[in-house]
Scaffold this motif. Structure first.
Motif, PDB file in Angstrom:
ATOM      1  N   ALA A 114      41.210  31.767  44.471  1.00 54.11           N
ATOM      2  CA  ALA A 114      41.366  30.339  44.804  1.00 54.11           C
ATOM      3  C   ALA A 114      42.822  30.014  45.128  1.00 54.11           C
ATOM      4  O   ALA A 114      43.112  29.299  46.101  1.00 54.11           O
ATOM      5  CB  ALA A 114      40.865  29.480  43.647  1.00 54.11           C
ATOM      6  N   TYR A 115      43.745  30.543  44.329  1.00 54.62           N
ATOM      7  CA  TYR A 115      45.169  30.290  44.585  1.00 54.62           C
ATOM      8  C   TYR A 115      45.609  30.895  45.920  1.00 54.62           C
ATOM      9  O   TYR A 115      46.387  30.288  46.665  1.00 54.62           O
ATOM     10  CB  TYR A 115      46.022  30.873  43.462  1.00 54.62           C
ATOM     11  CG  TYR A 115      45.935  30.131  42.143  1.00 54.62           C
ATOM     12  CD1 TYR A 115      45.737  28.763  42.092  1.00 54.62           C
ATOM     13  CD2 TYR A 115      46.063  30.823  40.933  1.00 54.62           C
ATOM     14  CE1 TYR A 115      45.667  28.090  40.878  1.00 54.62           C
ATOM     15  CE2 TYR A 115      46.008  30.160  39.714  1.00 54.62           C
ATOM     16  CZ  TYR A 115      45.803  28.801  39.697  1.00 54.62           C
ATOM     17  OH  TYR A 115      45.746  28.151  38.489  1.00 54.62           O
ATOM     18  N   GLN A 116      45.121  32.089  46.227  1.00 52.04           N
ATOM     19  CA  GLN A 116      45.501  32.736  47.481  1.00 52.04           C
ATOM     20  C   GLN A 116      44.987  31.948  48.678  1.00 52.04           C
ATOM     21  O   GLN A 116      45.666  31.838  49.706  1.00 52.04           O
ATOM     22  CB  GLN A 116      44.973  34.183  47.521  1.00 52.04           C
ATOM     23  CG  GLN A 116      45.629  35.139  46.541  1.00 52.04           C
ATOM     24  CD  GLN A 116      47.037  35.537  46.981  1.00 52.04           C
ATOM     25  OE1 GLN A 116      47.586  35.000  47.937  1.00 52.04           O
ATOM     26  NE2 GLN A 116      47.632  36.466  46.254  1.00 52.04           N
ATOM     27  N   LYS A 117      43.771  31.406  48.561  1.00 53.31           N
ATOM     28  CA  LYS A 117      43.234  30.564  49.632  1.00 53.31           C
ATOM     29  C   LYS A 117      44.131  29.353  49.862  1.00 53.31           C
ATOM     30  O   LYS A 117      44.477  29.021  51.004  1.00 53.31           O
ATOM     31  CB  LYS A 117      41.818  30.084  49.266  1.00 53.31           C
ATOM     32  CG  LYS A 117      40.694  31.062  49.588  1.00 53.31           C
ATOM     33  CD  LYS A 117      39.347  30.477  49.184  1.00 53.31           C
ATOM     34  CE  LYS A 117      39.071  29.178  49.909  1.00 53.31           C
ATOM     35  NZ  LYS A 117      37.815  28.529  49.454  1.00 53.31           N
ATOM     36  N   ALA A 118      44.505  28.686  48.760  1.00 54.02           N
ATOM     37  CA  ALA A 118      45.376  27.509  48.874  1.00 54.02           C
ATOM     38  C   ALA A 118      46.731  27.896  49.449  1.00 54.02           C
ATOM     39  O   ALA A 118      47.298  27.164  50.273  1.00 54.02           O
ATOM     40  CB  ALA A 118      45.536  26.858  47.504  1.00 54.02           C
ATOM     41  N   LEU A 119      47.237  29.049  49.039  1.00 55.42           N
ATOM     42  CA  LEU A 119      48.540  29.505  49.517  1.00 55.42           C
ATOM     43  C   LEU A 119      48.522  29.722  51.028  1.00 55.42           C
ATOM     44  O   LEU A 119      49.465  29.351  51.743  1.00 55.42           O
ATOM     45  CB  LEU A 119      48.921  30.793  48.794  1.00 55.42           C
ATOM     46  CG  LEU A 119      50.304  31.368  49.101  1.00 55.42           C
ATOM     47  CD1 LEU A 119      51.396  30.383  48.726  1.00 55.42           C
ATOM     48  CD2 LEU A 119      50.494  32.691  48.358  1.00 55.42           C
ATOM     49  N   THR A 120      47.449  30.300  51.533  1.00 51.30           N
ATOM     50  CA  THR A 120      47.327  30.534  52.974  1.00 51.30           C
ATOM     51  C   THR A 120      47.367  29.215  53.747  1.00 51.30           C
ATOM     52  O   THR A 120      48.045  29.092  54.776  1.00 51.30           O
ATOM     53  CB  THR A 120      46.022  31.291  53.273  1.00 51.30           C
ATOM     54  OG1 THR A 120      46.031  32.541  52.585  1.00 51.30           O
ATOM     55  CG2 THR A 120      45.860  31.538  54.767  1.00 51.30           C
ATOM     56  N   LEU A 131      52.569  27.357  43.896  1.00 53.31           N
ATOM     57  CA  LEU A 131      51.497  28.354  43.844  1.00 53.31           C
ATOM     58  C   LEU A 131      52.028  29.737  43.478  1.00 53.31           C
ATOM     59  O   LEU A 131      51.374  30.492  42.762  1.00 53.31           O
ATOM     60  CB  LEU A 131      50.769  28.401  45.191  1.00 53.31           C
ATOM     61  CG  LEU A 131      49.655  27.369  45.337  1.00 53.31           C
ATOM     62  CD1 LEU A 131      49.163  27.309  46.771  1.00 53.31           C
ATOM     63  CD2 LEU A 131      48.500  27.695  44.407  1.00 53.31           C
ATOM     64  N   PHE A 132      53.215  30.075  43.960  1.00 50.61           N
ATOM     65  CA  PHE A 132      53.831  31.333  43.543  1.00 50.61           C
ATOM     66  C   PHE A 132      53.975  31.376  42.016  1.00 50.61           C
ATOM     67  O   PHE A 132      53.718  32.411  41.387  1.00 50.61           O
ATOM     68  CB  PHE A 132      55.211  31.494  44.194  1.00 50.61           C
ATOM     69  CG  PHE A 132      55.169  31.925  45.638  1.00 50.61           C
ATOM     70  CD1 PHE A 132      54.188  32.787  46.105  1.00 50.61           C
ATOM     71  CD2 PHE A 132      56.126  31.468  46.540  1.00 50.61           C
ATOM     72  CE1 PHE A 132      54.154  33.189  47.441  1.00 50.61           C
ATOM     73  CE2 PHE A 132      56.107  31.865  47.863  1.00 50.61           C
ATOM     74  CZ  PHE A 132      55.119  32.726  48.320  1.00 50.61           C
ATOM     75  N   ILE A 133      54.378  30.255  41.431  1.00 48.82           N
ATOM     76  CA  ILE A 133      54.545  30.202  39.975  1.00 48.82           C
ATOM     77  C   ILE A 133      53.205  30.382  39.274  1.00 48.82           C
ATOM     78  O   ILE A 133      53.089  31.117  38.287  1.00 48.82           O
ATOM     79  CB  ILE A 133      55.208  28.880  39.559  1.00 48.82           C
ATOM     80  CG1 ILE A 133      56.648  28.829  40.077  1.00 48.82           C
ATOM     81  CG2 ILE A 133      55.195  28.719  38.038  1.00 48.82           C
ATOM     82  CD1 ILE A 133      57.326  27.478  39.876  1.00 48.82           C
ATOM     83  N   ARG A 134      52.175  29.696  39.772  1.00 51.52           N
ATOM     84  CA  ARG A 134      50.853  29.843  39.162  1.00 51.52           C
ATOM     85  C   ARG A 134      50.391  31.299  39.201  1.00 51.52           C
ATOM     86  O   ARG A 134      49.850  31.830  38.216  1.00 51.52           O
ATOM     87  CB  ARG A 134      49.838  28.956  39.885  1.00 51.52           C
ATOM     88  CG  ARG A 134      49.854  27.496  39.452  1.00 51.52           C
ATOM     89  CD  ARG A 134      48.816  26.722  40.244  1.00 51.52           C
ATOM     90  NE  ARG A 134      48.512  25.419  39.672  1.00 51.52           N
ATOM     91  CZ  ARG A 134      49.193  24.314  39.878  1.00 51.52           C
ATOM     92  NH1 ARG A 134      50.264  24.363  40.670  1.00 51.52           N
ATOM     93  NH2 ARG A 134      48.843  23.175  39.314  1.00 51.52           N
ATOM     94  N   LEU A 135      50.573  31.939  40.338  1.00 47.51           N
ATOM     95  CA  LEU A 135      50.166  33.341  40.461  1.00 47.51           C
ATOM     96  C   LEU A 135      50.999  34.225  39.536  1.00 47.51           C
ATOM     97  O   LEU A 135      50.471  35.163  38.920  1.00 47.51           O
ATOM     98  CB  LEU A 135      50.295  33.791  41.915  1.00 47.51           C
ATOM     99  CG  LEU A 135      49.207  33.247  42.854  1.00 47.51           C
ATOM    100  CD1 LEU A 135      49.634  33.377  44.306  1.00 47.51           C
ATOM    101  CD2 LEU A 135      47.888  33.990  42.621  1.00 47.51           C
ATOM    102  N   ALA A 136      52.288  33.925  39.420  1.00 47.73           N
ATOM    103  CA  ALA A 136      53.143  34.712  38.521  1.00 47.73           C
ATOM    104  C   ALA A 136      52.667  34.570  37.082  1.00 47.73           C
ATOM    105  O   ALA A 136      52.576  35.561  36.339  1.00 47.73           O
ATOM    106  CB  ALA A 136      54.590  34.253  38.656  1.00 47.73           C
ATOM    107  N   GLU A 137      52.373  33.350  36.654  1.00 43.98           N
ATOM    108  CA  GLU A 137      51.885  33.132  35.290  1.00 43.98           C
ATOM    109  C   GLU A 137      50.574  33.857  35.052  1.00 43.98           C
ATOM    110  O   GLU A 137      50.364  34.447  33.984  1.00 43.98           O
ATOM    111  CB  GLU A 137      51.712  31.637  35.043  1.00 43.98           C
ATOM    112  CG  GLU A 137      53.026  30.854  35.003  1.00 43.98           C
ATOM    113  CD  GLU A 137      52.821  29.360  34.989  1.00 43.98           C
ATOM    114  OE1 GLU A 137      53.763  28.639  34.609  1.00 43.98           O
ATOM    115  OE2 GLU A 137      51.719  28.896  35.373  1.00 43.98           O
ATOM    116  N   LEU A 138      49.715  33.837  36.064  1.00 43.75           N
ATOM    117  CA  LEU A 138      48.416  34.493  35.932  1.00 43.75           C
ATOM    118  C   LEU A 138      48.569  36.005  35.821  1.00 43.75           C
ATOM    119  O   LEU A 138      47.922  36.655  34.970  1.00 43.75           O
ATOM    120  CB  LEU A 138      47.542  34.124  37.141  1.00 43.75           C
ATOM    121  CG  LEU A 138      46.045  34.394  37.036  1.00 43.75           C
ATOM    122  CD1 LEU A 138      45.467  33.785  35.780  1.00 43.75           C
ATOM    123  CD2 LEU A 138      45.337  33.843  38.262  1.00 43.75           C
TER     124      LEU A 138
END
Length: 540
Positions: free
Chosen positions: A275-281, A297-304
């Motif tokens: 879902a995050y990658q879709k939003a990032l695109t 979104l980079f931060i969210r992915l890093a935390e994940l």
């Protein structure tokens, strides 16, 4: 400036009455006396038109206020069966709000409701409804949410007497009420009104309409607040499908971020990443690769990735976010930048990159200082102090805590001030500065009792720390007195069999045994203090 109310019911639309005589323009130097203007019944409509035109042109709002106020005076002097008087009062109140003078707007709106109270014509019902809704908006701006909700409910009652329950206008008012209840943290009531909004839009809007998508996003927020993550996810997925069907890419990306957040809450990490990658695109293509939405979104992915043990991937995403925050796009606020930097520092800290985390936090402090945010800077420095403490660098921790305390001491002291004092006291203990620790713990307890009361866990933790510090100084009787109070409170709150209660009871029994011993037992007390589990470190 506060904008004029934007709800579809706050300003009544009506044609400007036909002027029976030619009215000369108003002399801005006020050469024409007020009494002369009030003697002519045609001046009210003309002044109201001038007020409206002045607002539209962007001229001085004080000039528009003068026109609207004089129009209201004229309509009061020459009453008419129409809604000119409440309309002019609504405009006066709206301009007061635009000037930030909300308290001045309230009696004006109450008067606008009063003048149409006994009239039953449709136009007067609409004017009364509009007055209640605008009054609700004003109370909301003042933070008086209960009064705001009462006004919205009164408006809804008027509306449902005049319109069918399933009218789309009723849906808009129900949404107002749902949002107000969310703001007031009254989620069950919010859910009731949001469901009614959804039901009405289903009747009048095509399937998967943007209106339905907006309602579902609100319902998802409510369901998540109520702990029903699965229902929230269902509403968000349906909202996303509706927005995709209408080509609203920016809205789709925002919804995907919310979907990713809920998947993360449910520990469905692969789906969250997708879902995050879709939003990032989408954000990359619509906002550009240096936008703060991309960095977020980079931060969210890093935390994940940190949560799943993939520290290398986490650091890579954190680095990408940091590059954006170091050169934020034009229009970014200091608060947005400092908040993002703090989140990035947390990612580095979780990945055992302490030095990088400190460097980022120092940058965050500089950004906040640039905007004059002393209290925010104190919070960031307190976080740095906690990191120093965990790393065993107690001298650095004490210095940073002391600086953070200095930023706040001269102003209004909140609960954070008491927490940071406690942190500093712990650092003093580790440095064997026990007398200083006692002074700091005493002040921390006074602050936390004032803000939280004696039963709060943070207050009890500071009290426990103070008791241990007293014991280390040989002030055993004072330590015993505090521990007896703590034990009594914990037994009332947690029961006698709770592990925390057992811990406090054992400490009290140990001190009671030691009461009356020679001063040479003080060193042993200090050793117990340094190892005590009661020294709780609350993360800021």
């Amino acid at each position: 400036m506060v904008p004029l109310p934007t709800s579809p019911i706050c300003i009544i639309k009506m044609a400007t009455p036909h002027l029976r005589t030619q009215v000369p323009p108003i002399d801005d130097d006020h050469k024409t006396t007020t009494s002369r203007w009030l003697d002519n019944p045609d001046h009210g409509p003309y002044l109201l038109k001038l007020a409206r035109d002045t607002i539209i042109s962007g001229e001085s709002p004080t000039k528009a206020l003068d026109y609207a106020f004089r129009a209201a005076k004229s309509f009061e002097r020459f009453p008419s069966p129409g809604v000119e008087l409440p309309m002019s009062l609504h405009m006066v109140a709206a301009i007061y709000c635009r000037l930030g003078q909300f308290d001045q707007a309230i009696p004006v709106l109450e008067r606008s409701i009063e003048v149409v109270e006994r009239r039953n014509e449709p136009d007067h019902a609409l004017a009364k409804y509009s007055g209640y809704m605008q009054l609700g908006d004003t109370y909301s701006m003042l933070g008086q949410l209960d009064r705001s909700i009462s006004c919205y409910e009164a408006g809804l009652m008027i509306q449902t007497h005049a319109l069918p329950d399933s009218d789309p206008k009723v849906a808009e008012t129900c949404r107002y009420l749902a949002e107000a209840h969310v703001q007031a943290m009254q989620f069950e009531e919010a859910k009731k009104y949001c469901k009614k909004t959804l039901d009405i839009h289903k009747q009048h809007s095509p399937p998967a309409s943007p209106q339905e998508a907006t309602d579902r996003r609100l319902m998802a927020l409510i369901c998540e607040a109520l702990g029903d993550s699965e229902s929230a996810l269902e509403h968000l997925v349906l909202a996303s499908m509706a927005m995709i069907a209408h080509g609203h890419d920016a809205e789709v990306a925002a919804i995907d971020v919310s979907i990713g957040d809920i998947y993360t809450t449910l520990c469905r990490f692969d789906e969250a990443i997708f879902a995050y990658q879709k939003a990032l695109t989408i954000f990359n293509s619509t906002k550009g690769d240096s936008h703060l939405s991309v960095a977020s979104l980079f931060i969210r992915l890093a935390e994940l990735y940190n949560r799943t043990g993939k520290t290398r991937e986490a650091k890579s995403y954190a680095d990408n976010a940091l590059r954006i925050y170091l050169k934020p796009p034009e229009g970014s606020t200091d608060e947005e930048v400092s908040s993002g930097l703090v989140e990035i520092a947390a990612v580095y800290e979780a990945g055992n990159e302490a030095e990088e985390a400190f460097g980022v936090l120092r940058r965050a402090v500089k950004v906040v200082e640039r905007g004059g945010g002393g209290r925010v800077a104190a919070g960031i420095e307190a976080q740095m102090g906690v990191m120093f403490y965990v790393m065993g660098k107690y001298g650095e921790a004490r210095r940073v805590f002391e600086r953070a305390i200095g930023r706040v001491r001269g102003g209004k002291k909140g609960a954070l001030f008491g927490v940071v004092l406690n942190q500093m006291g712990l650092a003093c203990v580790q440095l064997y500065k026990i007398e200083e620790a006692v002074r700091v713990f005493q002040e921390a307890r006074v602050v936390l009792v004032e803000h939280y009361g004696v039963y709060h866990s943070d207050t009890l933790a500071v009290s426990s720390n103070l008791a241990a510090a007293y014991d280390a100084m040989g002030r055993v009787e004072e330590a015993i007195e505090i521990l007896e109070d703590i034990l009594k409170v914990r037994e009332e709150m947690l029961g006698t069999a709770n592990p925390e209660v057992d811990e406090e009871r054992r400490r009290l029994e140990q001190l009671l045994k030691e009461a009356g011993r020679a001063p040479n037992n003080k060193a042993k007390s200090l050793q117990n203090l340094l190892a005590s589990q009661s020294l709780r470190m609350s993360v800021v």
